[in-house]
Motif scaffolding. Structure first.
Motif, PDB file in Angstrom:
ATOM      1  N   LEU A 185      53.867  -0.632  -7.490  1.00  0.00           N
ATOM      2  CA  LEU A 185      53.204  -0.153  -8.698  1.00  0.00           C
ATOM      3  C   LEU A 185      53.601  -1.130  -9.791  1.00  0.00           C
ATOM      4  O   LEU A 185      54.767  -1.184 -10.197  1.00  0.00           O
ATOM      5  N   VAL A 186      52.650  -1.956 -10.231  1.00  0.00           N
ATOM      6  CA  VAL A 186      52.975  -3.035 -11.164  1.00  0.00           C
ATOM      7  C   VAL A 186      52.259  -2.810 -12.492  1.00  0.00           C
ATOM      8  O   VAL A 186      51.103  -2.393 -12.528  1.00  0.00           O
ATOM      9  N   ASP A 187      52.981  -3.080 -13.563  1.00  0.00           N
ATOM     10  CA  ASP A 187      52.422  -2.945 -14.906  1.00  0.00           C
ATOM     11  C   ASP A 187      51.668  -4.235 -15.236  1.00  0.00           C
ATOM     12  O   ASP A 187      52.273  -5.313 -15.259  1.00  0.00           O
ATOM     13  N   PRO A 188      50.349  -4.157 -15.480  1.00  0.00           N
ATOM     14  CA  PRO A 188      49.577  -5.375 -15.748  1.00  0.00           C
ATOM     15  C   PRO A 188      49.940  -6.046 -17.074  1.00  0.00           C
ATOM     16  O   PRO A 188      49.525  -7.179 -17.314  1.00  0.00           O
ATOM     17  N   SER A 189      50.736  -5.386 -17.901  1.00  0.00           N
ATOM     18  CA  SER A 189      51.161  -6.016 -19.154  1.00  0.00           C
ATOM     19  C   SER A 189      52.426  -6.857 -18.953  1.00  0.00           C
ATOM     20  O   SER A 189      52.978  -7.373 -19.926  1.00  0.00           O
ATOM     21  N   VAL A 209      48.878  -2.477  -3.647  1.00  0.00           N
ATOM     22  CA  VAL A 209      49.285  -2.700  -5.033  1.00  0.00           C
ATOM     23  C   VAL A 209      48.465  -1.796  -5.937  1.00  0.00           C
ATOM     24  O   VAL A 209      47.244  -1.706  -5.791  1.00  0.00           O
ATOM     25  N   TYR A 210      49.147  -1.138  -6.847  1.00  0.00           N
ATOM     26  CA  TYR A 210      48.495  -0.328  -7.873  1.00  0.00           C
ATOM     27  C   TYR A 210      48.881  -0.925  -9.221  1.00  0.00           C
ATOM     28  O   TYR A 210      50.062  -1.066  -9.517  1.00  0.00           O
ATOM     29  N   GLU A 211      47.875  -1.294 -10.006  1.00  0.00           N
ATOM     30  CA  GLU A 211      48.120  -1.842 -11.325  1.00  0.00           C
ATOM     31  C   GLU A 211      47.828  -0.772 -12.371  1.00  0.00           C
ATOM     32  O   GLU A 211      46.709  -0.285 -12.462  1.00  0.00           O
ATOM     33  N   MET A 267      57.568   7.186  13.773  1.00  0.00           N
ATOM     34  CA  MET A 267      57.761   7.485  12.376  1.00  0.00           C
ATOM     35  C   MET A 267      57.587   6.208  11.565  1.00  0.00           C
ATOM     36  O   MET A 267      58.101   5.154  11.915  1.00  0.00           O
ATOM     37  N   SER A 268      56.844   6.307  10.479  1.00  0.00           N
ATOM     38  CA  SER A 268      56.627   5.135   9.629  1.00  0.00           C
ATOM     39  C   SER A 268      57.345   5.328   8.297  1.00  0.00           C
ATOM     40  O   SER A 268      57.446   6.422   7.769  1.00  0.00           O
ATOM     41  N   LEU A 269      57.853   4.227   7.783  1.00  0.00           N
ATOM     42  CA  LEU A 269      58.621   4.249   6.545  1.00  0.00           C
ATOM     43  C   LEU A 269      57.999   3.281   5.543  1.00  0.00           C
ATOM     44  O   LEU A 269      57.656   2.145   5.891  1.00  0.00           O
ATOM     45  N   CYS A 270      57.868   3.739   4.313  1.00  0.00           N
ATOM     46  CA  CYS A 270      57.283   2.942   3.245  1.00  0.00           C
ATOM     47  C   CYS A 270      58.306   2.733   2.142  1.00  0.00           C
ATOM     48  O   CYS A 270      59.031   3.655   1.774  1.00  0.00           O
ATOM     49  N   LEU A 271      58.335   1.531   1.599  1.00  0.00           N
ATOM     50  CA  LEU A 271      59.150   1.237   0.426  1.00  0.00           C
ATOM     51  C   LEU A 271      58.214   1.176  -0.767  1.00  0.00           C
ATOM     52  O   LEU A 271      57.236   0.430  -0.768  1.00  0.00           O
ATOM     53  N   SER A 272      58.490   1.976  -1.776  1.00  0.00           N
ATOM     54  CA  SER A 272      57.673   2.050  -2.979  1.00  0.00           C
ATOM     55  C   SER A 272      58.470   1.471  -4.146  1.00  0.00           C
ATOM     56  O   SER A 272      59.593   1.892  -4.403  1.00  0.00           O
ATOM     57  N   ILE A 273      57.867   0.491  -4.852  1.00  0.00           N
ATOM     58  CA  ILE A 273      58.600  -0.265  -5.871  1.00  0.00           C
ATOM     59  C   ILE A 273      57.826  -0.316  -7.184  1.00  0.00           C
ATOM     60  O   ILE A 273      56.722  -0.845  -7.223  1.00  0.00           O
ATOM     61  N   PRO A 274      58.404   0.200  -8.272  1.00  0.00           N
ATOM     62  CA  PRO A 274      57.811  -0.040  -9.585  1.00  0.00           C
ATOM     63  C   PRO A 274      58.269  -1.418 -10.080  1.00  0.00           C
ATOM     64  O   PRO A 274      59.415  -1.813  -9.858  1.00  0.00           O
ATOM     65  N   CYS A 275      57.374  -2.146 -10.732  1.00  0.00           N
ATOM     66  CA  CYS A 275      57.737  -3.502 -11.139  1.00  0.00           C
ATOM     67  C   CYS A 275      57.064  -3.881 -12.456  1.00  0.00           C
ATOM     68  O   CYS A 275      55.849  -3.754 -12.605  1.00  0.00           O
ATOM     69  N   LYS A 276      57.872  -4.369 -13.374  1.00  0.00           N
ATOM     70  CA  LYS A 276      57.365  -4.945 -14.636  1.00  0.00           C
ATOM     71  C   LYS A 276      58.305  -6.077 -15.026  1.00  0.00           C
ATOM     72  O   LYS A 276      59.518  -5.878 -15.162  1.00  0.00           O
ATOM     73  N   ASP A 277      57.751  -7.258 -15.176  1.00  0.00           N
ATOM     74  CA  ASP A 277      58.527  -8.442 -15.563  1.00  0.00           C
ATOM     75  C   ASP A 277      59.681  -8.721 -14.598  1.00  0.00           C
ATOM     76  O   ASP A 277      60.786  -9.079 -15.015  1.00  0.00           O
ATOM     77  N   PHE A 298      60.723   7.192 -17.238  1.00  0.00           N
ATOM     78  CA  PHE A 298      61.090   6.576 -15.965  1.00  0.00           C
ATOM     79  C   PHE A 298      60.958   7.582 -14.823  1.00  0.00           C
ATOM     80  O   PHE A 298      60.559   7.238 -13.726  1.00  0.00           O
ATOM     81  N   GLY A 299      61.266   8.846 -15.090  1.00  0.00           N
ATOM     82  CA  GLY A 299      61.118   9.889 -14.075  1.00  0.00           C
ATOM     83  C   GLY A 299      59.673  10.038 -13.620  1.00  0.00           C
ATOM     84  O   GLY A 299      59.399  10.180 -12.430  1.00  0.00           O
ATOM     85  N   GLU A 300      58.752   9.995 -14.577  1.00  0.00           N
ATOM     86  CA  GLU A 300      57.325  10.080 -14.234  1.00  0.00           C
ATOM     87  C   GLU A 300      56.924   8.893 -13.368  1.00  0.00           C
ATOM     88  O   GLU A 300      56.161   9.037 -12.412  1.00  0.00           O
ATOM     89  N   LEU A 301      57.430   7.717 -13.719  1.00  0.00           N
ATOM     90  CA  LEU A 301      57.121   6.509 -12.964  1.00  0.00           C
ATOM     91  C   LEU A 301      57.619   6.628 -11.522  1.00  0.00           C
ATOM     92  O   LEU A 301      56.897   6.311 -10.577  1.00  0.00           O
ATOM     93  N   CYS A 302      58.831   7.094 -11.333  1.00  0.00           N
ATOM     94  CA  CYS A 302      59.401   7.245  -9.992  1.00  0.00           C
ATOM     95  C   CYS A 302      58.598   8.245  -9.166  1.00  0.00           C
ATOM     96  O   CYS A 302      58.315   8.011  -7.989  1.00  0.00           O
ATOM     97  N   THR A 303      58.227   9.348  -9.783  1.00  0.00           N
ATOM     98  CA  THR A 303      57.428  10.370  -9.088  1.00  0.00           C
ATOM     99  C   THR A 303      56.080   9.793  -8.673  1.00  0.00           C
ATOM    100  O   THR A 303      55.621  10.003  -7.544  1.00  0.00           O
ATOM    101  N   LEU A 304      55.452   9.054  -9.563  1.00  0.00           N
ATOM    102  CA  LEU A 304      54.162   8.441  -9.258  1.00  0.00           C
ATOM    103  C   LEU A 304      54.281   7.457  -8.099  1.00  0.00           C
ATOM    104  O   LEU A 304      53.430   7.438  -7.200  1.00  0.00           O
ATOM    105  N   CYS A 305      55.330   6.664  -8.081  1.00  0.00           N
ATOM    106  CA  CYS A 305      55.540   5.707  -6.983  1.00  0.00           C
ATOM    107  C   CYS A 305      55.592   6.414  -5.633  1.00  0.00           C
ATOM    108  O   CYS A 305      54.984   5.973  -4.662  1.00  0.00           O
TER     109      CYS A 305
END
Length: 87
Positions: free
Chosen positions: A33-37, A53-55, A1-11, A62-69
């Protein structure tokens, strides 16, 4: 079984580096998932520490962001954990 950590990041470059360092022993893959701004070096940090990495500009909800991650990580692993870069 493989496990992934998904992280949204800005600043949150420093926090991202610390989070990934502490999580590495427990996960098979790190996706950021990083915000290029971002006004710090979050984009650079993401590319240094993550396996994938997804830019993109963050959506308004925030809910949409979490779902996307989770959706970006899910096709490649058996389980996904999501954590904010903020510690």
């Amino acid at each position: 079984m493989s496990l992934c950590l998904s992280i949204p990041c800005k600043d949150e470059a420093a926090e991202l580096r610390e989070l990934v360092k502490s999580a590495r022993p427990f996960v098979d893959e790190v996706v950021v998932l990083v915000d290029p701004s971002s006004e710090d070096d979050s984009v650079k940090a993401a590319h240094e520490v993550a396996d994938r990495v997804y830019e993109l500009l963050f959506p308004g909800s925030f809910g949409e962001l979490c779902t996307l991650c989770v959706h970006l990580a899910a096709p490649h692993v058996d389980g996904v954990g999501r954590r904010d870069a903020e510690l």
